[in-house]
Structure formats: C-alpha cells, structure tokens
Design a protein around this motif. Structure first.
Motif, PDB file in Angstrom:
ATOM      1  N   ILE A 127       0.860  -1.190   0.000  1.00  0.00           N
ATOM      2  CA  ILE A 127       0.000   0.000   0.000  1.00  0.00           C
ATOM      3  C   ILE A 127       0.898   1.242   0.000  1.00  0.00           C
ATOM      4  O   ILE A 127       1.852   1.337   0.775  1.00  0.00           O
ATOM      5  N   ASN A 130     -10.101   2.365  -2.853  1.00  0.00           N
ATOM      6  CA  ASN A 130     -10.678   2.457  -1.506  1.00  0.00           C
ATOM      7  C   ASN A 130     -11.235   1.070  -1.136  1.00  0.00           C
ATOM      8  O   ASN A 130     -10.998   0.104  -1.888  1.00  0.00           O
ATOM      9  N   THR A 131     -11.944   0.977  -0.036  1.00  0.00           N
ATOM     10  CA  THR A 131     -12.408  -0.349   0.414  1.00  0.00           C
ATOM     11  C   THR A 131     -13.419  -0.965  -0.567  1.00  0.00           C
ATOM     12  O   THR A 131     -13.633  -2.168  -0.546  1.00  0.00           O
ATOM     13  N   VAL A 179     -10.578  -1.890  -3.970  1.00  0.00           N
ATOM     14  CA  VAL A 179      -9.258  -2.528  -3.845  1.00  0.00           C
ATOM     15  C   VAL A 179      -9.312  -4.014  -4.197  1.00  0.00           C
ATOM     16  O   VAL A 179      -8.357  -4.553  -4.777  1.00  0.00           O
ATOM     17  N   ALA A 202      -3.290   4.940  -2.624  1.00  0.00           N
ATOM     18  CA  ALA A 202      -4.569   5.451  -2.106  1.00  0.00           C
ATOM     19  C   ALA A 202      -4.329   6.784  -1.421  1.00  0.00           C
ATOM     20  O   ALA A 202      -3.518   6.869  -0.495  1.00  0.00           O
ATOM     21  N   LEU A 209      -6.866  -1.772   3.947  1.00  0.00           N
ATOM     22  CA  LEU A 209      -6.722  -1.956   2.494  1.00  0.00           C
ATOM     23  C   LEU A 209      -5.793  -3.127   2.200  1.00  0.00           C
ATOM     24  O   LEU A 209      -6.053  -3.945   1.317  1.00  0.00           O
TER      25      LEU A 209
END
Ligand SMILES: O=C(CO)[C@@H](O)[C@H](O)COP(=O)(O)O
Ligand SMILES: [Fe+2]
Length: 223
Positions: free
Chosen positions: A2, A174-175, A178, A191, A208
C-alpha cells in the motif's frame, strides 16, 4: 503493498503526515507541473526534504513534460521508485536507463485511455508499471474499472516469467475497489483520499492491505 498518496495530505505538515502512515510500503508523491496535467503540486526541493523526514521509500509519480530532463534528479536525490508517463516522452527507454543508473527503480505509467500493448516490449526496461485508474491530475476521483484489463495482461506476463515487474494502480482505490484491483493481479495500491480522509490513516492502510491480500490470486504468503 500500500502506497498512501500525500496529494490528499496536509502539505504544511508533510513530515507528520508521513509519520501518520508509518508501516506503509511506499509513500506516493504526485509531482505535477501544470503542463502535462492541469494541476501544480510540488517538486524536487519538497522531495529532498521528505527524504530527510521519513524512512518510508518514496514512490515519485512524475506527471510532467520532459521527464528525460527532470526524472533523474529524483533518483539521484534518493527516491526509491521514479515513475514517468508513457505519454510524456518519445524515448521512455533512455529515461528508464537514466533513472536506474542514478540508483532508483524506474516506473512507467499509462493514462486510462492509453493502451498497454505498444509498451509491452519495453517493460523489461522498467521495475514498475503504474496503471492509472483515474485521469491524472487530481485526487478524490472515481475508479475506472476498464483499466483492469491492462493489469491482467501484464500480470500474465509476470506470472509466466516473461517480465519481472511490480504492477501498481493509482486512482480511486478504496475499500470498495481494492479487491477488484487485487483480483486483477495488482501488487501495489496507491490510495490518497481513502487513507488521508480516514479518521485513522494507519488503520486505513492496514485495512486496504488485508482486503487486497485476502483476494490476491498471486500471493502465496499471508500479509
Ligand atoms: O496521481 C494521482 C492523481 O493524478 C493519484 O496518486 C491521486 O493522489 C490518488 O488519489 P485518490 O484517487 O486515491 O484520492
Ligand atoms: Fe499518483
């Protein structure tokens, strides 16, 4: 992996904002010149200061014209990965070689409308492919799912051993998005608003990463 994008951070408190995402794999730095994209952000002096303020490897995404002139100094300064845009140069290979010679990983980025096929042959000159999943220029835009076909195509070449490359995606992660990107074979997720817009940025990074790891078809280790 990430990579929080500091485009959505408070530019007056960048050292604190980097510390707020300690534990991230890379810190993504969007350099915009108001020519290649219609926005202006920051440049080499800010990157040099950030390098002194954080141990997180810097992932510099150069949305600029004439990357042949401007990209190598980011590598010389100590950026971990320096990504240029395919649309910004006629000679991406020599820019990649200069970035690598200056000690950084070299990345190639493609805008949502740019096909990947013409670049497959030259990807061996690069360490990362940054698939843009929004039009470059601004944070907080909506994810464009069509670009995932590019990630899938390159993932196949990596899995078959034809290429050694980190597949990275940038924009609207984003959630909600992803997992689709992870299923397409993306290794590294940029992100911005999803991390810096969260009440707890470090927790947003962990969430994430866990979501992506749970569905990544090519991961053999639990993260
Ligand atoms: O390069 C860019 C925008 O051009 C990105 O790195 C953005 O910073 C991503 O922001 P979010 O879409 O995650 O808010
Ligand atoms: Fe970016």
């Amino acid at each position: 992996m990430i990579a929080p994008s500091i485009l959505s951070a408070d530019f007056a408190r960048l050292a604190d904002e980097a510390a707020a995402v300690a534990g991230s794999d890379w810190l993504h730095v969007d350099v915009m010149d108001a020519h290649f994209v219609p926005n202006l952000t920051l440049g080499l002096p800010v990157v040099e200061s950030l390098l002194k303020a954080t141990d997180i490897p810097l992932d510099c995404h150069l949305m600029i014209e004439n990357p042949g002139r401007w990209a190598p100094p980011y590598a010389e300064a100590g950026a971990y990965n320096v990504t240029i845009h395919a649309e910004a140069t006629d000679d991406p290979i020599s820019v990649a070689r200069d970035i690598r010679a200056a000690g950084a990983k070299a990345g190639l980025s493609v805008k949502p409308g740019t096909p990947i096929e013409p670049y497959l042959e030259i990807l061996k000159e690069f360490d990362t492919l940054l698939v843009m999943s929004v039009e470059p220029g601004f944070g907080g835009q909506s994810f464009i799912p069509d670009v995932l076909s590019k990630a899938r195509a390159v993932r196949k070449l990596v899995d078959s051993g034809e290429l050694t490359l980190i597949v990275e995606i940038d924009g609207g992660i984003n959630t909600d998005t992803v997992e689709a990107a992870a299923e397409a074979g993306v290794d590294c997720f940029v992100a911005g608003s999803a991390v810096y817009g969260a009440a707890d940025p470090a927790e947003a990074v962990r969430k994430l990463r866990a979501q992506a790891a749970a569905v990544s078809p090519h991961l053999t280790l639990a993260v």
